[in-house]
Design an enzyme around this catalytic site. Structure first.
Site, PDB file in Angstrom:
ATOM      1  CG  HIS A 214      -2.124   1.044   0.711  1.00 18.68           C
ATOM      2  ND1 HIS A 214      -3.074   0.822  -0.247  1.00 18.68           N
ATOM      3  CD2 HIS A 214      -2.272   2.325   1.078  1.00 18.68           C
ATOM      4  CE1 HIS A 214      -3.778   1.908  -0.441  1.00 18.68           C
ATOM      5  NE2 HIS A 214      -3.322   2.845   0.353  1.00 18.68           N
ATOM      6  CE1 TYR A 218      -1.798   7.789  -0.072  1.00 12.97           C
ATOM      7  CE2 TYR A 218      -1.549   5.540   0.708  1.00 12.97           C
ATOM      8  CZ  TYR A 218      -2.340   6.634   0.463  1.00 12.97           C
ATOM      9  OH  TYR A 218      -3.674   6.584   0.736  1.00 12.97           O
ATOM     10  CG  HIS A 365      -9.829   1.662  -6.720  1.00  9.90           C
ATOM     11  ND1 HIS A 365     -10.292   2.898  -6.333  1.00  9.90           N
ATOM     12  CD2 HIS A 365      -8.699   1.446  -6.010  1.00  9.90           C
ATOM     13  CE1 HIS A 365      -9.473   3.402  -5.419  1.00  9.90           C
ATOM     14  NE2 HIS A 365      -8.496   2.542  -5.210  1.00  9.90           N
ATOM     15  CG  PHE A 366      -5.504  -1.012  -9.815  1.00  8.11           C
ATOM     16  CD1 PHE A 366      -4.833  -1.028 -11.025  1.00  8.11           C
ATOM     17  CD2 PHE A 366      -5.984  -2.204  -9.308  1.00  8.11           C
ATOM     18  CE1 PHE A 366      -4.667  -2.197 -11.729  1.00  8.11           C
ATOM     19  CE2 PHE A 366      -5.822  -3.384 -10.011  1.00  8.11           C
ATOM     20  CZ  PHE A 366      -5.168  -3.379 -11.224  1.00  8.11           C
ATOM     21  CG  HIS A 367      -6.573   0.390 -14.887  1.00  8.35           C
ATOM     22  ND1 HIS A 367      -6.767  -0.862 -14.361  1.00  8.35           N
ATOM     23  CD2 HIS A 367      -5.514   0.267 -15.740  1.00  8.35           C
ATOM     24  CE1 HIS A 367      -5.881  -1.712 -14.888  1.00  8.35           C
ATOM     25  NE2 HIS A 367      -5.110  -1.046 -15.716  1.00  8.35           N
ATOM     26  NE  ARG A 428      -7.521  -7.817  -9.151  1.00 11.08           N
ATOM     27  CZ  ARG A 428      -6.647  -7.167  -8.348  1.00 11.08           C
ATOM     28  NH1 ARG A 428      -6.800  -7.190  -7.046  1.00 11.08           N
ATOM     29  NH2 ARG A 428      -5.659  -6.499  -8.876  1.00 11.08           N
ATOM     30  NE  ARG A 429      -4.601  -9.717 -10.486  1.00 14.04           N
ATOM     31  CZ  ARG A 429      -4.204  -9.630  -9.232  1.00 14.04           C
ATOM     32  NH1 ARG A 429      -4.608 -10.518  -8.349  1.00 14.04           N
ATOM     33  NH2 ARG A 429      -3.416  -8.672  -8.867  1.00 14.04           N
TER      34      ARG A 429
END
Lengths: 537, 159
Positions: A214, A218, A365-367, A428-429
């Site tokens: 995580h 950042y 979300h992470f795209h 996912r995936r």
């Protein structure tokens, strides 16, 4: 300083190359999920390419870009790079490591995804190559810190330039984060992959991975914020609204962004519900500096609009330089982050996570976050950096102008579709959204729409790479442009509590010790059996 | 440190919003005991075949009418398959893996947990009314990961 910067430039070059290759893989994955056939489409190639896409985007593109940016900022903000020879050695190490890992992936020996959860085992060179890249980044951090210390000796009592403050915070955070990764890879994965030890504890390895995993986001986001705070207001033609709050924001990230990893492990056995709740609290706390950033940046842009003569409540927005590729990239990245941030708050919401955990919602979300907030900022920053690092004029400015908008359209189609498909349960995936061939009525249309978005994203990525290549090899030679940073409305002249890096580092270490110490010891106290390696790919 | 009035208001509002989010979570934890699956129990993944429980993964009724479902995930299937459980009764899933990490998601519900070799995931849910659900593996587990599905059949309560 006006001069070319080959060290920073080659790092950006490697980052862009990795990005280009990974983008091509990305679009093929989206087509595959949507069951759109193309030559050579196969299960094993799909999972190989998901691995390559993740490693190249999340580890190679980001790390090389951030190292290049760090060197450029040290040169401009501090007027020096102490240990330039070491920096070149680190570059070579990182490149060799990345290529070694990539070769084992392409040969089909390491289809373990970028999370490489054991007991799925990759080729040992995959772990060793990744380690070399991280070691390169450790040396990079040391070089930037050494440059800062040298500058500090000549500038007692003066706060570091804000860009350097942000990079130092990024580096401290990176050392804290990679400590967890080092334990997982050096003490567990490498000996086990070489056959020196027979078994590995998958849950312990996962916990160390997310200790790293995580704060890794950042590590990507903070350099983007450095650009938002120190370059964007200047490009927009205004001033930074608050310098001291920006300093606070970076320090809050150092303190809060590591002890949060269990929010990736809500669905895991082996960790108690109460410790997951503790990490939930810290996860919400680390949203706070982003809220503060949203205000400061938007206020800075309003200042820019008003300095250009805007009067009304909202017409300052129209006065902003929307045709500038750097400005447009960052502005669109910020809009994306509004949605990404609230999606993140849902992921972190303890029990609500069960509705979205490991579904297509997550890749949606992470795209938005990594794939747009960070990547689009880095793309825009490349347009800003390259002429300054290479001493060449940006080629194909028209293409650079439309590229960020193309990306934004692509990501809206792509991520919205996957968010909804995830809520409907699409795991996912997956090679094919019809799974065994019999399912998928609820999400097939959505995966097709996502594939259209992916094609638009790929066209945008292609435009970006084309502009970079054309500029690098064919840009008109010019006197390098100056690096101009935004000046704050109220300049800070004295050191304050946010400049006390040692103090905040100690506090961050203590928080990590509390958040991880007890649950990990508790896990170790159980009778653990361990797993032998598997290679089901 | 100088902070402008509007910025100060925003900072308090942001803090308030985050406290509201956290408050909602703590309320559901306190009042409804809602929490993610967080069972702590280990099992030897290399001897699952002779394990008294996971050697024969099955649905086992308890005296009070609730059932326990022991599930073994392995490349690329779930066992037992299909899983048949009664409606409106507490169903406790106990899930582990015989090889790599897998996922266990009952599509359309919040039954969602990891299957990790060496550990037992456990959680209890109640399905209202009969129906059929898709079970999907949601953690990449190898070349045929997308083919790893199972079926959950919720039957009318037996009298």
């Amino acid at each position: 300083m006006n001069g070319r910067q080959p060290l920073a430039a080659v790092h950006i070059g490697v980052a862009v190359a990795a990005f280009g290759v990974a983008s091509a893989m990305g679009v093929l994955q989206a087509l595959s999920i949507a069951d759109i056939n193309f030559p050579y489409r196969s299960e094993s190639l799909y999972y190989l390419s998901v691995t390559a896409h993740g490693v190249l985007m999340a580890l190679v593109f980001t790390t090389f870009f951030i190292m290049g940016l760090g060197y450029a900022l040290a040169q401009e903000g501090l007027g020096r790079i102490i240990g330039r020879g070491l920096a070149w050695i680190a570059f070579a190490l990182g490149l060799v490591g990345s290529v070694a890992a990539a070769v084992t992936i392409v040969r089909g020996q390491s289809s373990v995804l970028y999370t490489f959860y054991p007991p799925m085992k990759a080729h040992p060179l995959f772990y060793i190559g990744a380690t070399l890249l991280v070691v390169a980044s450790w040396i990079w951090g040391g070089v930037v810190i050494a440059s800062y210390c040298s500058w500090r000796r000549e500038h007692a009592g003066v706060p570091a330039p804000l860009s350097i403050h942000g990079m130092l915070a990024t580096i401290i955070l990176w050392y804290l984060a990679t400590a967890g990764l080092a334990v997982e890879v050096l003490a567990m994965l490498i000996p086990w992959s070489l056959g020196l030890v027979g078994k590995i504890d998958p849950e312990l390895a996962r916990s160390f991975f997310w200790w790293f995993g995580h704060p890794l986001v950042y590590f990507w986001l903070m350099p983007a914020y450095v650009l938002w705070y120190t370059v964007l207001p200047r490009v927009a033609g205004g001033k930074l609204f608050s310098d001291s709050l920006a300093r606070m924001v970076f320090i809050l990230f150092v303190v809060l962004s590591v002890p949060v990893g269990f929010h990736h492990q809500f669905a895991d056995p082996g960790i108690s519900a109460n410790w997951k709740l503790v990490h939930t609290v810290t996860t919400y706390a680390v949203l706070y500096p982003s809220f503060v950033t949203a205000f400061t940046i938007i206020a800075s842009l309003e200042v820019a609009g008003r300095m250009k003569g805007a009067r009304g409540l909202f017409n300052w927005i129209g006065k902003l330089p929307w045709r500038d590729p750097f400005f447009a990239s960052v502005a669109l990245a910020m809009i994306a982050f509004t949605f990404g941030g609230f999606g993140g708050a849902i992921n972190a919401a303890y029990a609500m996570n069960s509705m979205v955990h490991n579904t297509a919602w997550i890749q949606g979300h992470f795209h938005v976050t990594l794939g747009t907030t960070v990547a689009l900022t880095f793309m825009g920053a490349t347009y800003w950096l390259l002429p300054r690092l290479l001493g060449r004029e940006l080629r194909l400015p028209g293409l650079a102008r439309i590229q960020p908008y193309l990306w934004f359209i692509g990501i809206v189609l792509f991520s919205t579709s996957y968010h909804i498909a995830g809520l409907r349960g699409l795991p996912r995936r997956v090679y094919s959204a019809s799974l065994t061939g019999e399912y998928g009525a609820a999400w097939h249309g959505l995966t097709r729409l996502a594939a259209v978005g992916a094609v638009v994203l790929f066209l945008s990525a292609l435009s970006f790479v084309t502009v970079v290549v054309a500029t690098w090899f064919g840009g008109k030679r010019i006197q390098s442009l100056a690096f101009e940073f935004a000046s704050p409305l109220r300049p800070v002249t004295a050191l304050c509590v946010w400049d006390r890096y040692g103090l905040w580092t100690v506090l961050a270490v203590l928080l990590v010790a509390v958040a991880y110490g007890y649950p990990l010891l508790h896990l170790l106290a159980h009778r653990r059996y361990g797993s032998p390696p598997f290679q089901p790919f | 440190m100088h902070v402008e009035l509007y910025e100060r208001i925003w900072m308090w509002a942001a803090a308030g919003l985050l406290l509201l989010f956290l408050g909602a979570i703590f309320l559901t934890v306190g009042l409804q005991a809602i929490q993610p699956p967080s069972h702590i129990e280990t099992v030897d993944p290399t001897t699952l075949a002779t394990n008294p429980e996971f050697g024969t993964p099955a649905v086992r009724p308890r005296a009070d009418g609730s059932v326990v479902v022991s599930v073994v995930a392995q490349t690329f299937s779930f066992s037992p398959d299909p899983i048949e459980v009664p409606a409106n009764r507490a169903v406790t899933f106990r899930i582990t893996s015989a090889d790599v990490i897998h996922g266990f998601e009952v599509v359309g519900t919040n039954a969602n947990a990891m299957a990790i070799p060496g550990y037992v995931s456990q959680f209890t849910v109640t399905f209202k009314g009969p129906g059929e659900y898709l079970i999907g593996c949601h953690e990449y587990c190898g070349t045929m990961h997308h083919n790893m599905v199972g079926k959950l059949i919720v039957k009318k309560e037996s009298p």
